[in-house]
Scaffold this motif. Structure first.
Motif, PDB file in Angstrom:
ATOM      1  N   LEU A 246      13.698  -3.445  -4.318  1.00  0.00           N
ATOM      2  CA  LEU A 246      12.601  -4.375  -4.719  1.00  0.00           C
ATOM      3  C   LEU A 246      12.902  -5.380  -5.898  1.00  0.00           C
ATOM      4  CD1 LEU A 246       9.662  -4.609  -3.694  1.00  0.00           C
ATOM      5  CD2 LEU A 246       8.927  -2.906  -5.532  1.00  0.00           C
ATOM      6  N   ALA A 247      12.554  -6.609  -5.977  1.00  0.00           N
ATOM      7  CA  ALA A 247      12.592  -7.444  -6.760  1.00  0.00           C
ATOM      8  C   ALA A 247      12.169  -6.819  -8.225  1.00  0.00           C
ATOM      9  CB  ALA A 247      11.832  -8.856  -6.518  1.00  0.00           C
ATOM     10  N   ALA A 248      12.772  -7.430  -9.304  1.00  0.00           N
ATOM     11  CA  ALA A 248      12.555  -6.791 -10.630  1.00  0.00           C
ATOM     12  C   ALA A 248      11.027  -7.031 -11.132  1.00  0.00           C
ATOM     13  CB  ALA A 248      13.502  -7.438 -11.855  1.00  0.00           C
ATOM     14  N   ARG A 249      10.743  -8.187 -10.754  1.00  0.00           N
ATOM     15  CA  ARG A 249       9.106  -8.371 -11.164  1.00  0.00           C
ATOM     16  C   ARG A 249       8.187  -7.713 -10.285  1.00  0.00           C
ATOM     17  NH1 ARG A 249       6.304 -14.575 -10.107  1.00  0.00           N
ATOM     18  NH2 ARG A 249       4.017 -13.682 -11.160  1.00  0.00           N
ATOM     19  N   ASP A 250       8.666  -7.031  -9.253  1.00  0.00           N
ATOM     20  CA  ASP A 250       7.614  -6.377  -8.414  1.00  0.00           C
ATOM     21  C   ASP A 250       7.842  -5.033  -8.780  1.00  0.00           C
ATOM     22  OD1 ASP A 250       6.430  -8.307  -6.700  1.00  0.00           O
ATOM     23  OD2 ASP A 250       8.008  -8.220  -5.154  1.00  0.00           O
ATOM     24  N   GLN A 251       9.010  -4.534  -9.323  1.00  0.00           N
ATOM     25  CA  GLN A 251       9.052  -3.229  -9.807  1.00  0.00           C
ATOM     26  C   GLN A 251       7.914  -2.943 -11.021  1.00  0.00           C
ATOM     27  OE1 GLN A 251      13.058  -2.109 -10.603  1.00  0.00           O
ATOM     28  NE2 GLN A 251      13.842  -3.323  -8.882  1.00  0.00           N
ATOM     29  N   GLY A 252       8.372  -4.001 -11.764  1.00  0.00           N
ATOM     30  CA  GLY A 252       7.283  -3.714 -13.141  1.00  0.00           C
ATOM     31  C   GLY A 252       5.778  -3.772 -12.757  1.00  0.00           C
ATOM     32  N   MET A 253       5.449  -4.683 -11.520  1.00  0.00           N
ATOM     33  CA  MET A 253       4.183  -4.522 -11.096  1.00  0.00           C
ATOM     34  C   MET A 253       3.603  -3.377 -10.706  1.00  0.00           C
ATOM     35  SD  MET A 253       2.420  -6.970  -8.177  1.00  0.00           S
ATOM     36  CE  MET A 253       2.975  -8.600  -8.799  1.00  0.00           C
ATOM     37  N   VAL A 254       4.365  -2.710  -9.628  1.00  0.00           N
ATOM     38  CA  VAL A 254       3.948  -1.562  -9.226  1.00  0.00           C
ATOM     39  C   VAL A 254       3.989  -0.287 -10.388  1.00  0.00           C
ATOM     40  CG1 VAL A 254       4.950   0.454  -7.770  1.00  0.00           C
ATOM     41  CG2 VAL A 254       5.059  -1.985  -6.832  1.00  0.00           C
ATOM     42  N   THR A 255       4.863  -0.395 -11.242  1.00  0.00           N
ATOM     43  CA  THR A 255       4.730   0.624 -12.371  1.00  0.00           C
ATOM     44  C   THR A 255       3.782   0.436 -12.932  1.00  0.00           C
ATOM     45  OG1 THR A 255       7.437   0.615 -12.439  1.00  0.00           O
ATOM     46  CG2 THR A 255       6.318   1.683 -14.157  1.00  0.00           C
ATOM     47  N   GLY A 256       3.323  -0.790 -13.513  1.00  0.00           N
ATOM     48  CA  GLY A 256       2.112  -0.994 -14.168  1.00  0.00           C
ATOM     49  C   GLY A 256       0.871  -0.493 -13.399  1.00  0.00           C
ATOM     50  N   ILE A 257       0.874  -0.813 -12.199  1.00  0.00           N
ATOM     51  CA  ILE A 257      -0.430  -0.385 -11.398  1.00  0.00           C
ATOM     52  C   ILE A 257      -0.511   1.099 -11.227  1.00  0.00           C
ATOM     53  CG2 ILE A 257      -1.556  -0.495  -9.229  1.00  0.00           C
ATOM     54  CD1 ILE A 257      -0.290  -3.228  -8.582  1.00  0.00           C
ATOM     55  N   VAL A 258       0.488   1.785 -10.885  1.00  0.00           N
ATOM     56  CA  VAL A 258       0.332   3.197 -10.888  1.00  0.00           C
ATOM     57  C   VAL A 258      -0.040   3.725 -12.386  1.00  0.00           C
ATOM     58  CG1 VAL A 258       1.535   5.444 -10.362  1.00  0.00           C
ATOM     59  CG2 VAL A 258       1.932   3.265  -9.001  1.00  0.00           C
ATOM     60  N   SER A 259       0.676   3.394 -13.292  1.00  0.00           N
ATOM     61  CA  SER A 259       0.285   3.824 -14.679  1.00  0.00           C
ATOM     62  C   SER A 259      -1.114   3.693 -15.104  1.00  0.00           C
ATOM     63  CB  SER A 259       1.450   3.070 -15.626  1.00  0.00           C
ATOM     64  OG  SER A 259       2.725   3.485 -15.491  1.00  0.00           O
ATOM     65  N   LYS A 260      -1.393   2.517 -14.848  1.00  0.00           N
ATOM     66  CA  LYS A 260      -2.913   2.145 -15.340  1.00  0.00           C
ATOM     67  C   LYS A 260      -4.018   2.717 -14.517  1.00  0.00           C
ATOM     68  CE  LYS A 260      -1.343  -2.127 -17.956  1.00  0.00           C
ATOM     69  NZ  LYS A 260      -1.485  -3.445 -17.916  1.00  0.00           N
ATOM     70  N   ALA A 261      -3.892   2.545 -13.133  1.00  0.00           N
ATOM     71  CA  ALA A 261      -4.995   2.852 -12.285  1.00  0.00           C
ATOM     72  C   ALA A 261      -4.995   4.476 -11.811  1.00  0.00           C
ATOM     73  CB  ALA A 261      -4.836   1.834 -10.922  1.00  0.00           C
ATOM     74  N   GLY A 262      -3.621   4.875 -11.923  1.00  0.00           N
ATOM     75  CA  GLY A 262      -3.438   6.328 -11.484  1.00  0.00           C
ATOM     76  C   GLY A 262      -2.725   6.527 -10.231  1.00  0.00           C
ATOM     77  N   ILE A 263      -2.036   7.694 -10.295  1.00  0.00           N
ATOM     78  CA  ILE A 263      -1.214   7.853  -9.200  1.00  0.00           C
ATOM     79  C   ILE A 263      -1.627   7.748  -7.649  1.00  0.00           C
ATOM     80  CG2 ILE A 263       0.343   9.537 -10.553  1.00  0.00           C
ATOM     81  CD1 ILE A 263      -0.965  11.668  -8.898  1.00  0.00           C
ATOM     82  N   GLN A 264      -2.972   7.759  -7.719  1.00  0.00           N
ATOM     83  CA  GLN A 264      -3.610   7.487  -6.328  1.00  0.00           C
ATOM     84  C   GLN A 264      -3.395   5.801  -5.911  1.00  0.00           C
ATOM     85  OE1 GLN A 264      -5.187   9.139  -8.610  1.00  0.00           O
ATOM     86  NE2 GLN A 264      -5.020  11.098  -7.610  1.00  0.00           N
ATOM     87  N   ALA A 265      -3.261   5.104  -6.709  1.00  0.00           N
ATOM     88  CA  ALA A 265      -3.189   3.687  -6.472  1.00  0.00           C
ATOM     89  C   ALA A 265      -1.795   3.163  -5.784  1.00  0.00           C
ATOM     90  CB  ALA A 265      -3.165   2.901  -7.972  1.00  0.00           C
ATOM     91  N   GLY A 266      -0.754   4.259  -5.985  1.00  0.00           N
ATOM     92  CA  GLY A 266       0.497   3.845  -5.300  1.00  0.00           C
ATOM     93  C   GLY A 266       0.161   4.215  -3.929  1.00  0.00           C
ATOM     94  N   ALA A 267      -0.680   4.722  -3.261  1.00  0.00           N
ATOM     95  CA  ALA A 267      -0.806   4.807  -1.973  1.00  0.00           C
ATOM     96  C   ALA A 267      -1.199   3.592  -1.234  1.00  0.00           C
ATOM     97  CB  ALA A 267      -1.352   5.910  -1.602  1.00  0.00           C
ATOM     98  N   PHE A 268      -1.865   2.715  -2.000  1.00  0.00           N
ATOM     99  CA  PHE A 268      -2.822   1.662  -1.603  1.00  0.00           C
ATOM    100  C   PHE A 268      -2.176   0.211  -1.942  1.00  0.00           C
ATOM    101  CE2 PHE A 268      -5.380   5.424  -1.954  1.00  0.00           C
ATOM    102  CZ  PHE A 268      -5.614   5.576  -0.765  1.00  0.00           C
ATOM    103  N   LEU A 269      -0.697   0.349  -2.425  1.00  0.00           N
ATOM    104  CA  LEU A 269      -0.303  -1.029  -2.815  1.00  0.00           C
ATOM    105  C   LEU A 269       0.010  -1.905  -1.732  1.00  0.00           C
ATOM    106  CD1 LEU A 269       2.786   0.816  -4.556  1.00  0.00           C
ATOM    107  CD2 LEU A 269       0.810  -0.543  -5.875  1.00  0.00           C
ATOM    108  N   HIS A 270      -0.385  -3.311  -2.063  1.00  0.00           N
ATOM    109  CA  HIS A 270      -0.299  -4.417  -1.401  1.00  0.00           C
ATOM    110  C   HIS A 270       0.590  -5.644  -2.027  1.00  0.00           C
ATOM    111  CE1 HIS A 270      -2.485  -2.805   2.247  1.00  0.00           C
ATOM    112  NE2 HIS A 270      -3.409  -2.255   1.073  1.00  0.00           N
TER     113      HIS A 270
END
Length: 516
Positions: A441-465
Motif C-alpha cells: 500500500l502507498a505510504a500515504r495510505d498506510q499513514g491514513m489507515v494507521t491514523g484512522i484505526v488508532s483514533k477511531a478504534g480497531i472496529q474502524a479497520g473493518a469499514f475502511l474505504h
C-alpha cells in the motif's frame, strides 16, 4: 451463608420439588442468556452506536460487574428474607433493565440497563443455586441438580447469540434485548404462581463494609484495565483506579477476616481443594468469556460474518455444557470429579492454543472443530467445579462455598473482556504498520489507515474505504492479518491459563475420589 456458630431455623412451605428445580434452572438460563448473546452482537452494536472498543468492553462488563460484586450479599438476603421474594425481585429488576436497553439511543443508556439487569442476575444466581440445594438435600441428588443448573447456564450461553443473530437479521440492533425481556417477564409470571418460599432465619446482618470494599476493589481493577488500555496506563484515571483497587482489595480481606458476619468467608481458602476450585473457576471463566469477546470481534470484523452466523458458530463453544450436563452429573460417580476437571482443562488449554493458527481465511470447518474442542474442555471443567468447591468444606458451610464459587465465576467473567479487549487493541495497533508496509500500500495510505484505526478504534479497520478498490483491499488484508496476530496473543493467554489451571487442579485438588 451459614455461620456454624449461629443457630438457624429453616422455614419453608411444602416444596413442589420438580417445579422449583425447573424454575431454578430457568432463572439460571435467563440470567446467562445475554452474557454471550450481547457479545456476539458487539460488531453490530459498535456500528449502530459508533462505539469504541473500550465502550464495547463496558457494555459487557456493566452487566457482569454488578453480578460479581453483589452476588454474595444477595445470597444472604435470600436466606434471611426468603428466596422466592429475591427471585421475583431479581426477575422484575431484570425486566426493567432490558426495557431500558431496548429503548436505548446511546451507549450510556445501554450501560444503565445492563447495570440494572446485572443486579438482577446478582440476585438470581445464588438464589437459584440455593433452590437446587433446597430441593435436593442429599449429596448424590444435589450433584445431579447442580449439573442440571450448570447445563442451564450453558444453554443460556448457547442460545443467546442465536437469538441475537436471528433478530439482527430482521430488525435493528436494539431488538436483540427483546428475548431477555420476554423470557424474564414470562418466568416472573410463572414464579409468582408456582414457586414456593424457603428461607433461613438467622441473627446476622449484611456485611456493609465488606460489600463497599468489594465494589470499590473490583470496579477499580476492571476500570483501570479498560481505561489504561484505551487512554494509556499513565493517565490519571487509570492510576487512580488501580490505586483504589490496590487499597480496597487487601482491606476487603482484612475486614472479612475480622467480621463476625463476613459476606465472603476468606477462611474457606484454608482448604486446598476449595482454593484450587476457586482459582480454576476464575481462570476458566476468564478464558471462556474473554475468548467469546475476541472470537465475536474476529468473525464480525475480519470475516464480516453476520450476527446469526456468529451465534451458530458459538454453539460449538457453549453447546457441550448443555448436551453433556446430565451425563457429566452421572459420570462423576464413575470417575472422580478431579479427573473430569483435569481432562477438561487440558483439552480446553490445547484447543485454545490451536487458535493461534487462525488466519483471516481459516475455513469454517477448521474453526468449528477447534472451537468445539474448546467447548468440550470447558464443559468438562465446569461441570464438577461447583461440586468440588461445595464438598471441600464441612456440610454446614456448603452454602457459603457455593456462593463464593458463584462470585468467583463472575469475577473471571468480568476480567476476561477487560483484559482481552486491551490485548486486542494493543497487539493490533503494534503489528498493523508492519502488515501495511508489507502489503504494498502507498505510504500515504498506510499513514491514513494507521491514523484512522488508532483514533477511531480497531472496529474502524473493518469499514475502511480508500481512494480505489485495490487500495481498500490491501488495507483490509493487512488489517485482517493484524487482527489475527492479536487473536493469537489472546488465544495464547487463554491456553496457557487453562494449562496452568490444570497444574493447580492436579496439585491442590488431585484426582482421588472425594466425598460426594
Amino acid at each position: 451463608m451459614v455461620n456454624p456458630s449461629t443457630a438457624t431455623t429453616v422455614t419453608s412451605t411444602p416444596t413442589r420439588g420438580g417445579l422449583t428445580l425447573a424454575l431454578a434452572c430457568l432463572g439460571a438460563f435467563v440470567s446467562y442468556l445475554p452474557l454471550v448473546g450481547v457479545s456476539a452482537a458487539l460488531p453490530i452494536l459498535g456500528a449502530g452506536l459508533h462505539a469504541s472498543t473500550s465502550q464495547l468492553q463496558w457494555i459487557t462488563d456493566t452487566y457482569i460487574l454488578p453480578t460479581a460484586v453483589l452476588v454474595l450479599s444477595f445470597g444472604t438476603l435470600g436466606e434471611r428474607f426468603g428466596r422466592k421474594k429475591i427471585y421475583l425481585g431479581a426477575m422484575a429488576l431484570s425486566c426493567v433493565g432490558w426495557v431500558v436497553c431496548l429503548t436505548a439511543n446511546s451507549v450510556p443508556q445501554i450501560y444503565v440497563g445492563s447495570v440494572l439487569s446485572g443486579i438482577g442476575t446478582a440476585a438470581m444466581i445464588p438464589t437459584t443455586l440455593a433452590l437446587v440445594g433446597h430441593t435436593r438435600p442429599d449429596h448424590r441428588s444435589r450433584a445431579t441438580g447442580i449439573a442440571l443448573w450448570t447445563g442451564s447456564l450453558g444453554l443460556g450461553l448457547t442460545l443467546g447469540p442465536v437469538f441475537s443473530g436471528l433478530i439482527a437479521e430482521h430488525a435493528a440492533w436494539r431488538w436483540i434485548f427483546l428475548p431477555e425481556l420476554v423470557l424474564c417477564a414470562a418466568t416472573l409470571i410463572v414464579a409468582i404462581v408456582g414457586l414456593t418460599e424457603s428461607q433461613v432465619e438467622r441473627t446476622r446482618h449484611l456485611d456493609i463494609p465488606g460489600q463497599l470494599l468489594a465494589i470499590l476493589g473490583l470496579t477499580g481493577l476492571v476500570f483501570g484495565v479498560i481505561q489504561g488500555g484505551a487512554s494509556g496506563w499513565g493517565t490519571p484515571a487509570a492510576i487512580i483506579a488501580f490505586v483504589v483497587a490496590v487499597l480496597a482489595l487487601p482491606a476487603f480481606v482484612v475486614v472479612e477476616l475480622r467480621s463476625a458476619n463476613p459476606m465472603f468467608e476468606v477462611r474457606l481458602f484454608r482448604s486446598a481443594a476449595f482454593s484450587g476450585a476457586a482459582l480454576v473457576m476464575t481462570i476458566t471463566l476468564f478464558a471462556q468469556v474473554g475468548l467469546v469477546f475476541t472470537l465475536s470481534e474476529y468473525f464480525g470484523l475480519v470475516r464480516h460474518d453476520s450476527t446469526l452466523y456468529i451465534g451458530v458458530l458459538l454453539i460449538a463453544l457453549n453447546g457441550f455444557a448443555v448436551v453433556l450436563g446430565p451425563a457429566l452429573g452421572r459420570m462423576m460417580y464413575r470417575l472422580t470429579p478431579g479427573l473430569v476437571l483435569l481432562a477438561g482443562l487440558v483439552i480446553g488449554g490445547v484447543a485454545a492454543l490451536c487458535m493461534t493458527s487462525f488466519r483471516p481465511d481459516t475455513s469454517t470447518g477448521v474453526a468449528v472443530l477447534v472451537i468445539g474442542l474448546l467447548g468440550l474442555g470447558i464443559a468438562l471443567a465446569l461441570a464438577p467445579i461447583t461440586t468440588i468447591a461445595v464438598n471441600s468444606v464441612p456440610p454446614q458451610r456448603a452454602g457459603t462455598a457455593g456462593a463464593a464459587n458463584s462470585a468467583l465465576r463472575q469475577i473471571g467473567s468480568a476480567l476476561g473482556p477487560a483484559v482481552f479487549g486491551v490485548v486486542l487493541t494493543d497487539r493490533l495497533l503494534h503489528t498493523l504498520p508492519g502488515h501495511l508496509a508489507a502489503s504494498g500500500l502507498a505510504a500515504r495510505d498506510q499513514g491514513m489507515v494507521t491514523g484512522i484505526v488508532s483514533k477511531a478504534g480497531i472496529q474502524a479497520g473493518a469499514f475502511l474505504h480508500l481512494k480505489d478498490g485495490h487500495s481498500t483491499g490491501l488495507a483490509h488484508a493487512a488489517y485482517g492479518l493484524s487482527f489475527s496476530d492479536a487473536l493469537h496473543t489472546c488465544a495464547l493467554i487463554a491456553g496457557i491459563g487453562m494449562l496452568l489451571a490444570a497444574i493447580i487442579a492436579l496439585t491442590l485438588i488431585g484426582i482421588r475420589r472425594t466425598r460426594m
